[in-house]
Design a protein around this motif. Structure first.
Motif, PDB file in Angstrom:
ATOM      1  N   ALA A 142      -6.970  -1.618  13.266  1.00  0.00           N
ATOM      2  CA  ALA A 142      -6.901  -1.805  11.812  1.00  0.00           C
ATOM      3  C   ALA A 142      -5.498  -2.247  11.397  1.00  0.00           C
ATOM      4  O   ALA A 142      -4.502  -1.627  11.771  1.00  0.00           O
ATOM      5  CB  ALA A 142      -7.282  -0.510  11.097  1.00  0.00           C
ATOM      6  N   PRO A 185      -3.606  -2.091   8.600  1.00  0.00           N
ATOM      7  CA  PRO A 185      -2.619  -1.235   7.921  1.00  0.00           C
ATOM      8  C   PRO A 185      -2.145  -0.023   8.722  1.00  0.00           C
ATOM      9  O   PRO A 185      -1.255   0.685   8.296  1.00  0.00           O
ATOM     10  CB  PRO A 185      -3.334  -0.782   6.653  1.00  0.00           C
ATOM     11  CG  PRO A 185      -4.746  -1.177   6.776  1.00  0.00           C
ATOM     12  CD  PRO A 185      -4.908  -2.052   7.962  1.00  0.00           C
ATOM     13  N   ASP A 200     -14.184   2.499   5.527  1.00  0.00           N
ATOM     14  CA  ASP A 200     -14.379   1.180   6.143  1.00  0.00           C
ATOM     15  C   ASP A 200     -13.987   1.156   7.621  1.00  0.00           C
ATOM     16  O   ASP A 200     -14.398   0.262   8.345  1.00  0.00           O
ATOM     17  CB  ASP A 200     -13.537   0.123   5.411  1.00  0.00           C
ATOM     18  CG  ASP A 200     -14.032  -0.147   3.999  1.00  0.00           C
ATOM     19  OD1 ASP A 200     -15.187   0.213   3.693  1.00  0.00           O
ATOM     20  OD2 ASP A 200     -13.246  -0.715   3.214  1.00  0.00           O
ATOM     21  N   THR A 201     -13.188   2.128   8.066  1.00  0.00           N
ATOM     22  CA  THR A 201     -12.607   2.070   9.405  1.00  0.00           C
ATOM     23  C   THR A 201     -13.128   3.126  10.363  1.00  0.00           C
ATOM     24  O   THR A 201     -13.263   2.869  11.554  1.00  0.00           O
ATOM     25  CB  THR A 201     -11.064   2.215   9.311  1.00  0.00           C
ATOM     26  OG1 THR A 201     -10.571   1.315   8.321  1.00  0.00           O
ATOM     27  CG2 THR A 201     -10.387   1.902  10.632  1.00  0.00           C
ATOM     28  N   ALA A 218      -2.182   2.581   3.065  1.00  0.00           N
ATOM     29  CA  ALA A 218      -3.500   2.454   2.441  1.00  0.00           C
ATOM     30  C   ALA A 218      -3.450   1.415   1.333  1.00  0.00           C
ATOM     31  O   ALA A 218      -2.693   1.560   0.367  1.00  0.00           O
ATOM     32  CB  ALA A 218      -3.952   3.789   1.890  1.00  0.00           C
ATOM     33  N   GLY A 264       0.812  -1.209   0.000  1.00  0.00           N
ATOM     34  CA  GLY A 264       0.000   0.000   0.000  1.00  0.00           C
ATOM     35  C   GLY A 264       0.842   1.254   0.000  1.00  0.00           C
ATOM     36  O   GLY A 264       2.065   1.209   0.003  1.00  0.00           O
ATOM     37  N   PHE A 321     -10.286   3.134   2.659  1.00  0.00           N
ATOM     38  CA  PHE A 321      -9.840   2.633   3.957  1.00  0.00           C
ATOM     39  C   PHE A 321     -10.536   3.382   5.078  1.00  0.00           C
ATOM     40  O   PHE A 321     -11.038   2.787   6.035  1.00  0.00           O
ATOM     41  CB  PHE A 321      -8.320   2.761   4.108  1.00  0.00           C
ATOM     42  CG  PHE A 321      -7.863   2.567   5.523  1.00  0.00           C
ATOM     43  CD1 PHE A 321      -7.790   1.296   6.080  1.00  0.00           C
ATOM     44  CD2 PHE A 321      -7.557   3.665   6.325  1.00  0.00           C
ATOM     45  CE1 PHE A 321      -7.402   1.124   7.401  1.00  0.00           C
ATOM     46  CE2 PHE A 321      -7.169   3.495   7.633  1.00  0.00           C
ATOM     47  CZ  PHE A 321      -7.095   2.221   8.176  1.00  0.00           C
TER      48      PHE A 321
END
Length: 196
Positions: free
Chosen positions: A89, A91, A120-121, A109, A65, A117
């Motif tokens: 999370a 990442p 979703d987080t 990311a 990422g 990202f």
């Protein structure tokens, strides 16, 4: 209450440099026996100073990422929940909370999709402002320096000084700023334990 000394600080520095360093090497460096080093490291764990020993990955050598630094302005009542989401999370590498309640974190990311990202987080209804910056490099160099042991009181959250009290209850070590806080906590602990 016990405090940390220069030998503890040297042990911490050596472990930060290499968490897999043998106790015999540390012992030679600090002038103690390997069992004495082991006891000190266990004491530092009991104090909560050493939480775990992990691998320090060089993420630049892994393709996973795009590295970015993100700063979020989050509503006051959502700071802790958002911080917990970010900390959990995969990442996300580092999460910081500023005195103003802003969250700053580094993230790799996936596929460079920072917005995806975050959607979703992070609960976007709690976010007022987002600042995303591309990172070209990063380094982490923790140090102990002349730090002193300064835990928070398990009862009132004040900083525990050398006059504080340390108690072990149910196999857990707790630190208190004074004997009154220790007595209140222990009394509540025993009541809860009897009720269980």
């Amino acid at each position: 209450m016990a405090d940390i000394d220069d030998t503890d600080r040297t042990i911490l520095r050596l472990l930060v440099e290499d968490g897999r360093r043998p106790y015999s090497d540390i012992a030679e460096e600090v002038g103690l026996s390997p069992p004495a080093v082991s006891d000190r490291i266990q004491r530092l764990r009991d104090f909560g100073i050493i939480r775990r020993i992990t691998a320090d990955l060089d993420r630049s050598r892994l393709r996973d990422g795009v590295a970015v630094l993100v700063e979020l302005d989050v509503t006051q009542n959502a700071v802790e929940a958002t911080r917990a989401s970010l900390t959990g999370a995969e990442p996300v590498e580092h999460v910081f909370t500023t005195a103003e309640g802003r969250l700053v974190f580094t993230v790799r990311a996936p596929d460079g999709d920072v917005r995806g990202f975050l959607e979703d987080t992070v609960p976007f209804d709690a976010v007022g402002d987002i600042d995303v910056r591309l990172l070209t490099s990063q380094s982490w160099s923790p140090g102990v320096g002349a730090a002193e042991f300064a835990p928070s009181c398990a009862e009132c959250d004040n900083t525990v000084t050398s006059e504080g009290v340390t108690e072990t209850l149910g196999g857990e070590t707790y630190h208190f700023c004074c004997s009154s806080c220790a007595d209140r906590f222990e009394s509540r602990y025993e009541s809860l334990e009897q009720g269980a």
